[in-house]
Design a protein around this motif. Structure first.
Motif, PDB file in Angstrom:
ATOM      1  N   GLU A 141       0.818  -1.217   0.000  1.00 15.08           N
ATOM      2  CA  GLU A 141       0.000   0.000   0.000  1.00 15.08           C
ATOM      3  C   GLU A 141       0.848   1.262   0.000  1.00 15.08           C
ATOM      4  O   GLU A 141       0.379   2.335  -0.398  1.00 15.08           O
ATOM      5  N   GLY A 142       2.109   1.134   0.442  1.00 13.22           N
ATOM      6  CA  GLY A 142       2.999   2.287   0.461  1.00 13.22           C
ATOM      7  C   GLY A 142       3.702   2.555  -0.855  1.00 13.22           C
ATOM      8  O   GLY A 142       4.421   3.555  -0.987  1.00 13.22           O
ATOM      9  N   LEU A 143       3.499   1.691  -1.839  1.00 17.76           N
ATOM     10  CA  LEU A 143       4.145   1.869  -3.138  1.00 17.76           C
ATOM     11  C   LEU A 143       3.406   2.914  -3.983  1.00 17.76           C
ATOM     12  O   LEU A 143       2.185   3.025  -3.916  1.00 17.76           O
ATOM     13  N   THR A 144       4.166   3.649  -4.776  1.00 18.37           N
ATOM     14  CA  THR A 144       3.536   4.524  -5.768  1.00 18.37           C
ATOM     15  C   THR A 144       3.056   3.667  -6.934  1.00 18.37           C
ATOM     16  O   THR A 144       3.439   2.496  -7.076  1.00 18.37           O
ATOM     17  N   ASN A 145       2.226   4.247  -7.795  1.00 16.04           N
ATOM     18  CA  ASN A 145       1.732   3.505  -8.951  1.00 16.04           C
ATOM     19  C   ASN A 145       2.884   3.041  -9.844  1.00 16.04           C
ATOM     20  O   ASN A 145       2.875   1.922 -10.362  1.00 16.04           O
ATOM     21  N   ARG A 146       3.884   3.894 -10.016  1.00 18.71           N
ATOM     22  CA  ARG A 146       5.018   3.536 -10.881  1.00 18.71           C
ATOM     23  C   ARG A 146       5.855   2.439 -10.239  1.00 18.71           C
ATOM     24  O   ARG A 146       6.329   1.529 -10.938  1.00 18.71           O
ATOM     25  N   GLU A 147       6.039   2.494  -8.920  1.00 18.77           N
ATOM     26  CA  GLU A 147       6.780   1.431  -8.236  1.00 18.77           C
ATOM     27  C   GLU A 147       6.036   0.098  -8.351  1.00 18.77           C
ATOM     28  O   GLU A 147       6.654  -0.952  -8.521  1.00 18.77           O
ATOM     29  N   ALA A 148       4.707   0.168  -8.296  1.00 24.01           N
ATOM     30  CA  ALA A 148       3.908  -1.052  -8.464  1.00 24.01           C
ATOM     31  C   ALA A 148       4.063  -1.603  -9.883  1.00 24.01           C
ATOM     32  O   ALA A 148       4.131  -2.819 -10.083  1.00 24.01           O
ATOM     33  N   ASP A 149       4.139  -0.708 -10.872  1.00 24.44           N
ATOM     34  CA  ASP A 149       4.347  -1.142 -12.256  1.00 24.44           C
ATOM     35  C   ASP A 149       5.687  -1.870 -12.395  1.00 24.44           C
ATOM     36  O   ASP A 149       5.779  -2.908 -13.060  1.00 24.44           O
ATOM     37  N   VAL A 150       6.702  -1.313 -11.760  1.00 18.77           N
ATOM     38  CA  VAL A 150       8.030  -1.925 -11.808  1.00 18.77           C
ATOM     39  C   VAL A 150       8.000  -3.280 -11.101  1.00 18.77           C
ATOM     40  O   VAL A 150       8.606  -4.259 -11.562  1.00 18.77           O
ATOM     41  N   ILE A 163      11.908  -2.970 -18.982  1.00 23.26           N
ATOM     42  CA  ILE A 163      10.912  -2.259 -18.173  1.00 23.26           C
ATOM     43  C   ILE A 163      10.828  -0.804 -18.617  1.00 23.26           C
ATOM     44  O   ILE A 163       9.729  -0.244 -18.768  1.00 23.26           O
ATOM     45  N   ALA A 164      11.983  -0.203 -18.842  1.00 22.24           N
ATOM     46  CA  ALA A 164      12.025   1.192 -19.268  1.00 22.24           C
ATOM     47  C   ALA A 164      11.292   1.375 -20.593  1.00 22.24           C
ATOM     48  O   ALA A 164      10.512   2.322 -20.769  1.00 22.24           O
ATOM     49  N   LYS A 172      17.552   4.744 -16.092  1.00 28.93           N
ATOM     50  CA  LYS A 172      17.973   5.346 -14.836  1.00 28.93           C
ATOM     51  C   LYS A 172      16.778   5.553 -13.908  1.00 28.93           C
ATOM     52  O   LYS A 172      16.855   5.295 -12.698  1.00 28.93           O
ATOM     53  N   THR A 173      15.656   5.993 -14.501  1.00 27.87           N
ATOM     54  CA  THR A 173      14.441   6.203 -13.696  1.00 27.87           C
ATOM     55  C   THR A 173      13.926   4.869 -13.159  1.00 27.87           C
ATOM     56  O   THR A 173      13.459   4.787 -12.017  1.00 27.87           O
ATOM     57  N   VAL A 174      14.037   3.823 -13.984  1.00 26.99           N
ATOM     58  CA  VAL A 174      13.638   2.488 -13.536  1.00 26.99           C
ATOM     59  C   VAL A 174      14.486   2.078 -12.339  1.00 26.99           C
ATOM     60  O   VAL A 174      13.967   1.522 -11.352  1.00 26.99           O
ATOM     61  N   GLU A 175      15.783   2.341 -12.395  1.00 16.72           N
ATOM     62  CA  GLU A 175      16.685   1.997 -11.293  1.00 16.72           C
ATOM     63  C   GLU A 175      16.259   2.689 -10.000  1.00 16.72           C
ATOM     64  O   GLU A 175      16.296   2.092  -8.916  1.00 16.72           O
ATOM     65  N   ILE A 176      15.860   3.963 -10.115  1.00 20.35           N
ATOM     66  CA  ILE A 176      15.435   4.714  -8.930  1.00 20.35           C
ATOM     67  C   ILE A 176      14.161   4.095  -8.350  1.00 20.35           C
ATOM     68  O   ILE A 176      14.061   3.871  -7.139  1.00 20.35           O
ATOM     69  N   HIS A 177      13.182   3.824  -9.230  1.00 24.18           N
ATOM     70  CA  HIS A 177      11.932   3.207  -8.762  1.00 24.18           C
ATOM     71  C   HIS A 177      12.204   1.832  -8.150  1.00 24.18           C
ATOM     72  O   HIS A 177      11.615   1.461  -7.133  1.00 24.18           O
TER      73      HIS A 177
END
Length: 205
Positions: A141-150, A163-164, A172-177
């Motif tokens: 529940e604490g994940l953002t929508n993008r983190e859930a996608d990843v 994934i990117a 790079k953004t994928v790595e951060i998420h």
């Protein structure tokens, strides 16, 4: 020797309740007796580890009807049916309705104790699994929508570049998420992450 937990004895015959209660309490079990299925249901806390010993023929609600009602309420406490009026069709119906086992009166005390300990071990394992799932769902529940996608992409075995491309963002953004995802899920490896997501039922979505 008992495995802990609360034993509910449900029987409209007080002598049976008292007899079973005395035998089991003398072995160290914690006992609560009920004169009917409705009396049990009125105060039942399904989150307390335990099991239910229930007669079949009771006024108001039978033991078999109790099994159906417990299932409707999503109560996972194991139920052991005890009756003086047993027959094969009744036993089959009870087991198909979710009873853990079926005993005829007079009950073999040691066999019943073994069954109760097995039921309590099962109840404890179910409670621990439910707690673990609740903790994982809290993390999800604490994940953002993008983190859930990843997270879903990792479950599918995809690497960062794929994934990117799928999400239309940079590697790079994928790595951060991914880093944030692993931290929030308290996962040390991708396999650990996947195990948690499977436990939460993501493989069934």
């Amino acid at each position: 020797m008992n495995d802990g937990g609360l034993i509910h004895i449900v029987d409209d015959d007080r002598a049976v309740r008292d007899g079973l209660g005395f035998m089991l309490s003398s072995l160290g079990f914690t006992i609560k007796t009920h004169g009917s299925a409705m009396e049990l249901l009125e105060g039942l806390d399904g989150s307390v580890v335990g099991c239910i010993l229930a007669d079949v023929r009771m006024p108001g609600m039978t033991g078999l009807e109790l099994l159906v009602e417990l299932d409707r309420r999503k109560c996972s406490l194991p139920v052991i049916i005890i009756t003086a009026h047993a027959d094969v069709p009744m036993a089959v119906r009870a087991l198909r309705s979710g009873a853990m086992d079926f005993f005829e009166k007079p009950v073999n005390g040691m066999a019943l104790v073994d069954c109760i300990n097995e039921a309590l071990a099962h109840a404890r394992a179910s409670a621990e699994a439910a707690h673990k799932k609740a903790v994982i769902n809290g993390r999800i529940e604490g994940l953002t929508n993008r983190e859930a996608d990843v997270a879903r992409a990792i479950m599918d075995g995809k690497q960062n570049k794929q994934i990117a491309a799928d999400l239309g963002i940079s590697p790079k953004t994928v790595e951060i998420h991914r880093h944030n995802l692993m931290a929030k899920m308290e996962a040390t490896t991708p396999a650990d992450l996947v195990r948690q997501l499977v436990t939460a039922g993501w493989d069934q979505v």
